[in-house]
Design an enzyme around this catalytic site. Sequence first.
Site, mmCIF file in Angstrom:
data_model
loop_
_atom_site.group_PDB
_atom_site.id
_atom_site.type_symbol
_atom_site.label_atom_id
_atom_site.label_comp_id
_atom_site.label_asym_id
_atom_site.label_seq_id
_atom_site.Cartn_x
_atom_site.Cartn_y
_atom_site.Cartn_z
ATOM 1 C CE LYS A 205 -3.813 0.061 2.452
ATOM 2 N NZ LYS A 205 -4.788 0.169 3.581
ATOM 3 C CD GLU A 353 -2.580 -8.226 10.975
ATOM 4 O OE1 GLU A 353 -1.400 -8.619 10.983
ATOM 5 O OE2 GLU A 353 -3.135 -7.768 9.950
ATOM 6 C CE LYS A 512 5.335 -4.531 9.405
ATOM 7 N NZ LYS A 512 4.371 -4.017 8.401
#
Length: 546
Positions: A205, A353, A512
Amino acid sequence: MLISKTKEWSNLQAHCKQMQNVKMKELFNNDKERFAKFSLQFNNILFDYSKNIIDDSTIKLLLELAHSTNLKSKIKQMFTGKKINTTENRAVLHTALRNRNSKPVVVDGEDIMPEINNVLDKMETFVEKIHDGEYLGATGKKITTIVNIGIGGSDLGPMMVCQALEYYKVKDINSYFVSNVDGADIANVLKKINPETSLFIIASKTFTTQETMANALAAKKFMVSKLGDSADIIAKHFVALSTNINECKKFGIDEKNIFTFWDWVGGRYSLWSSIGLSIALSIGMNNFEELLTGGYDMDKHFKNADFKNNIPVLMALLGIWYNNFFNAKTLAVIPYCHYLRRFPTFLQQMDMESNGKYITKGNEKVDYNTGPVIWGEAGTNAQHSFFQLIHQGTQMIPVDFISFIANLDGDAKQHNMLLSNFFAQTEALMKGKTEYEVRDELLKENKTEDEINHILPHKVFEGNKPSNTILIDKLTPYTLGMLIAMYEHKVFVQGAIWNVNQFDQWGVELGKQLAKNILSELNSDTTITTHDCSTNALINYCKEKR
């Protein structure tokens, strides 16, 4: 207020105590119409939930819980573009991607259906050019290999669908999927392909996802090394699925080959969007549209059916029954279909998730389970690995069994062998095997009394293990679309009742963020002291060993 503080929750807690010693075997013996009462059929799907520890009162109380959370209103909010992703202030409209009647769906005062249909038209044109040989690689050869580079929803959904619908694969098109930042993933794919006939789909994205862009750059380096450092090489052999047009163009991708999607498309729900380009290339645009139609028809069922006759709602409520009242921590999903062997992995992201949250939309910390651990494997393989634990282990593990009446490959006898195991497992989990039945079997084997006493306890099965049976006429793009949407809506209902935001994933982001800092430390020559003593020691040990 937390849902656990309501009278509906308390009523279910009291009812659960009453059901603790109830045996499904007795429920079946006492009610010959139990299957008819606790099963539903919609189009090509039969959903049998009769092999659960439930009675009429259970369903009544669960439905009361659903109604108490204004579930009907929450469903409407999703379908009409309300910004139900509250932490990111976004609508959640994967359902609009498969809105086959193109009825307007308005977000921020604008109908988004024309944009969606424009992207579908662009995908169709591109797919047809690839399949017809009109679109050629830089050396003039036809594209026969597709390599999708993504991670998370940009990988799991398309990969699962392409594998599930391999029977419908377009001749001469081979698909590969790369997601892991471990260089072995991309390296092993690059060894197998011909660069002149390969097309890379970069699915990101933002076009900044670390793992995806590392693999995209590795693919770019490979193509340049094989075909030369020409802008035409990248323009002809790379396409992008992204919202970041500028970064795609910087990479060298032709703007005509950038397929967009929108911030109201969550990654784990994105296979219905341009992220599904690899699917359309693999099975053809007509079959991709059949997948969308299957999802759309399940959407209509979910929106319109009364909760008592609504498959996703009932699936969700049964999951809540076991997760929150029987304290079952996991759900096993077992497809008796080789093509669906990756379906449990796909569901792991969709469910865990989405609902793996401990804070409600009202910023309260929950005091109840949310989001079971999803796991599974294809039957009959699973019977020879973990089914022992389900049958005779100490944990309650509800199971979803999925299979198809018609076979796509092999002869009918072999498919009957598969189905016989499918039906037998649900019956065995429900009924079990009594001490009397075991003793009778051992006597027929001429065992002595001492031998019987020694082995008998080990061969008794308590049974009363709950399961749902999902039986579908045939695996097609249409029925797979229905199946995927059915589980999407089940997950939505559970999150709506638990009152968590199912459409963010901050837990994914934390790792991350930390990884970016550690990456620079791994590339430095200094001793690391900025973390806890364990992390410091592990990083330094790795650097010393190198």
